[in-house]
Design an enzyme around this catalytic site. Sequence first.
Site, mmCIF file in Angstrom:
data_model
loop_
_atom_site.group_PDB
_atom_site.id
_atom_site.type_symbol
_atom_site.label_atom_id
_atom_site.label_comp_id
_atom_site.label_asym_id
_atom_site.label_seq_id
_atom_site.Cartn_x
_atom_site.Cartn_y
_atom_site.Cartn_z
ATOM 1 N N ARG A 46 8.846 -25.203 6.240
ATOM 2 C CA ARG A 46 9.041 -24.360 4.903
ATOM 3 C C ARG A 46 7.916 -25.229 3.820
ATOM 4 O O ARG A 46 7.265 -24.250 3.003
ATOM 5 C CB ARG A 46 10.315 -24.070 4.202
ATOM 6 C CG ARG A 46 10.193 -23.339 3.058
ATOM 7 C CD ARG A 46 11.505 -22.766 2.811
ATOM 8 N NE ARG A 46 12.791 -23.234 3.077
ATOM 9 C CZ ARG A 46 13.180 -24.564 2.361
ATOM 10 N NH1 ARG A 46 12.388 -24.989 1.597
ATOM 11 N NH2 ARG A 46 14.313 -25.052 2.672
ATOM 12 N N TYR A 98 -3.620 -1.264 -5.936
ATOM 13 C CA TYR A 98 -2.867 -1.067 -4.943
ATOM 14 C C TYR A 98 -1.538 -0.915 -4.963
ATOM 15 O O TYR A 98 -0.608 -1.259 -5.703
ATOM 16 C CB TYR A 98 -3.057 -2.485 -3.906
ATOM 17 C CG TYR A 98 -1.886 -2.337 -2.487
ATOM 18 C CD1 TYR A 98 -2.474 -1.487 -1.710
ATOM 19 C CD2 TYR A 98 -0.761 -2.882 -2.439
ATOM 20 C CE1 TYR A 98 -1.860 -1.536 -0.479
ATOM 21 C CE2 TYR A 98 -0.144 -2.674 -1.288
ATOM 22 C CZ TYR A 98 -0.504 -1.962 -0.380
ATOM 23 O OH TYR A 98 0.170 -2.001 0.859
ATOM 24 N N ASP A 171 -7.868 -9.183 -6.459
ATOM 25 C CA ASP A 171 -7.410 -8.888 -4.882
ATOM 26 C C ASP A 171 -8.613 -8.541 -4.366
ATOM 27 O O ASP A 171 -9.418 -7.756 -4.497
ATOM 28 C CB ASP A 171 -6.486 -7.501 -5.267
ATOM 29 C CG ASP A 171 -5.841 -7.153 -3.776
ATOM 30 O OD1 ASP A 171 -6.685 -7.511 -2.731
ATOM 31 O OD2 ASP A 171 -4.827 -6.599 -3.569
ATOM 32 N N LYS A 196 -5.182 -7.455 6.696
ATOM 33 C CA LYS A 196 -6.242 -6.569 6.925
ATOM 34 C C LYS A 196 -7.428 -7.278 7.271
ATOM 35 O O LYS A 196 -7.434 -7.486 8.737
ATOM 36 C CB LYS A 196 -6.569 -5.793 5.512
ATOM 37 C CG LYS A 196 -5.264 -5.499 4.663
ATOM 38 C CD LYS A 196 -4.708 -4.157 5.202
ATOM 39 C CE LYS A 196 -3.245 -4.182 4.459
ATOM 40 N NZ LYS A 196 -3.090 -3.852 3.114
HETATM 41 C C1 LIG Z 1 -2.519 -4.102 2.055
HETATM 42 C C2 LIG Z 1 -2.636 -4.347 0.901
HETATM 43 C C3 LIG Z 1 -1.817 -5.227 -0.088
HETATM 44 C C4 LIG Z 1 -0.680 -5.544 0.372
HETATM 45 O O1 LIG Z 1 -0.524 -6.483 1.434
HETATM 46 P P1 LIG Z 1 0.553 -6.445 2.726
HETATM 47 O O2 LIG Z 1 0.092 -7.453 3.698
HETATM 48 O O3 LIG Z 1 0.587 -5.067 3.367
HETATM 49 O O4 LIG Z 1 1.872 -6.932 2.181
HETATM 50 C C5 LIG Z 1 -2.436 -5.470 -1.279
HETATM 51 N N1 LIG Z 1 -3.667 -5.465 -1.877
HETATM 52 C C6 LIG Z 1 -4.489 -4.465 -0.939
HETATM 53 C C7 LIG Z 1 -5.888 -4.193 -1.403
HETATM 54 C C8 LIG Z 1 -4.192 -4.020 0.184
HETATM 55 O O5 LIG Z 1 -4.980 -3.249 1.079
#
Ligand SMILES: *Cc1c(COP(=O)(O)O)cnc(C)c1O
Length: 373
Positions: A46, A98, A171, A196
């Site tokens: 952890r 998001y 982000d 992603k």
């Molecule tokens: C998918 C996504 C998130 C969230 O991520 P998870 O891995 O699904 O928790 C945050 N910001 C953007 C731009 C995303 O495409």
Amino acid sequence: MNIETLAVHAGDIHDDQFGTVAQPIYPSTTFSRNNDGSFREHLYSRYSAPNRSSFEQAIALLESGKEAFAFSSGLSSAMAILQTLPYGSAVLFPDDVYHGVTVQFSEIFAPHGMKSIRIDFSDTAIVEEAINKYKPALVWMESPSNPLLKITDIESVCLIAKANGAITLCDNTWATPLLQRPLELNCDVVLHSATKYIGGHSDMLMGVLVTNDLILAEKLRAIQRVGGAVPGAFDCWLAHRGIKSLAVRVRSQCESAMIIAKFLESHPAIEKVLYPGLTSHPQCSIAQKQMKHPGAMMSILVKGNAMNVANSTKIFTHATSLGGVESLIEHRASVETGTHSVSPENLLRLSIGLEHPDDLCEDLDQALSAINT
Ligand SMILES: *Cc1c(COP(=O)(O)O)cnc(C)c1O
């Protein structure tokens, strides 16, 4: 060294016993101590673990950051940064941030006295006015934004936010460090949903925060270690492996996206293509200034029933998420449940994969013919 070379080698651990070329997976949760009781590199998984550290080192290097903290999802990394803020803080968000972040804030943070303000980040003057008015503790950027593909002038917003004592976050999930490096534009923290483009194969869920701010890093380290929303060894290994092919995947996806955006822009069934690489995009020049390429994500507004189109593609899969090797199409309005959605009913979001662009254009063309059936 160029980023493509770094991506292939950064963070690798070489196993001397067997001379493994690919990094092993270390699932061990616990690690033996030295005879004097001191700890070696790792103590308990952890706190830190070999595959997690490798991934964190690699993404930190790619984003020009000093420290990276991996979490079990993109949203748990969002949660970690919000947890560093004092009680009652205000946070400035883009109006089309998001969707999961909006829901997380309103369900988890707002009941604990946190305030959110949602504004249009494509206009720096509006952002400046809001920073002066609300004195936010955190200014949250997402560029390109989801799903309207709006572009924020990251460097200008960071300058204004810093002058007002606010932390800035970007982000960078959609752009990836190959196309945009917010820390080099004076931003404090970069967030990725590694689910992603970094993972790149739609088969793992992970998130990461990268920063150069060592005070913030200490707070994030505590939240990661004792909050405990950490990814397992196999997911870290997949994310780290994903980084190795990130440059070629993104390059190919970007090339195809430009071809597809131009094709769609002249298609009679399309009302509008939202893609920062087109000269018709209102922030095209800002995108050009801060991004190496406008990316592989776009949204289209269709003249008719968008759901029919999403249901008629044969290569594109109608599914949420993005950044994988396979192309996806998604009707956003019906997935953004609740009152916060800013997606028009006729909007479809496209994530361009690694298929041949001619096949993808042909698929969209045949699906668009189903628009009014
Ligand atoms: C998918 C996504 C998130 C969230 O991520 P998870 O891995 O699904 O928790 C945050 N910001 C953007 C731009 C995303 O495409």
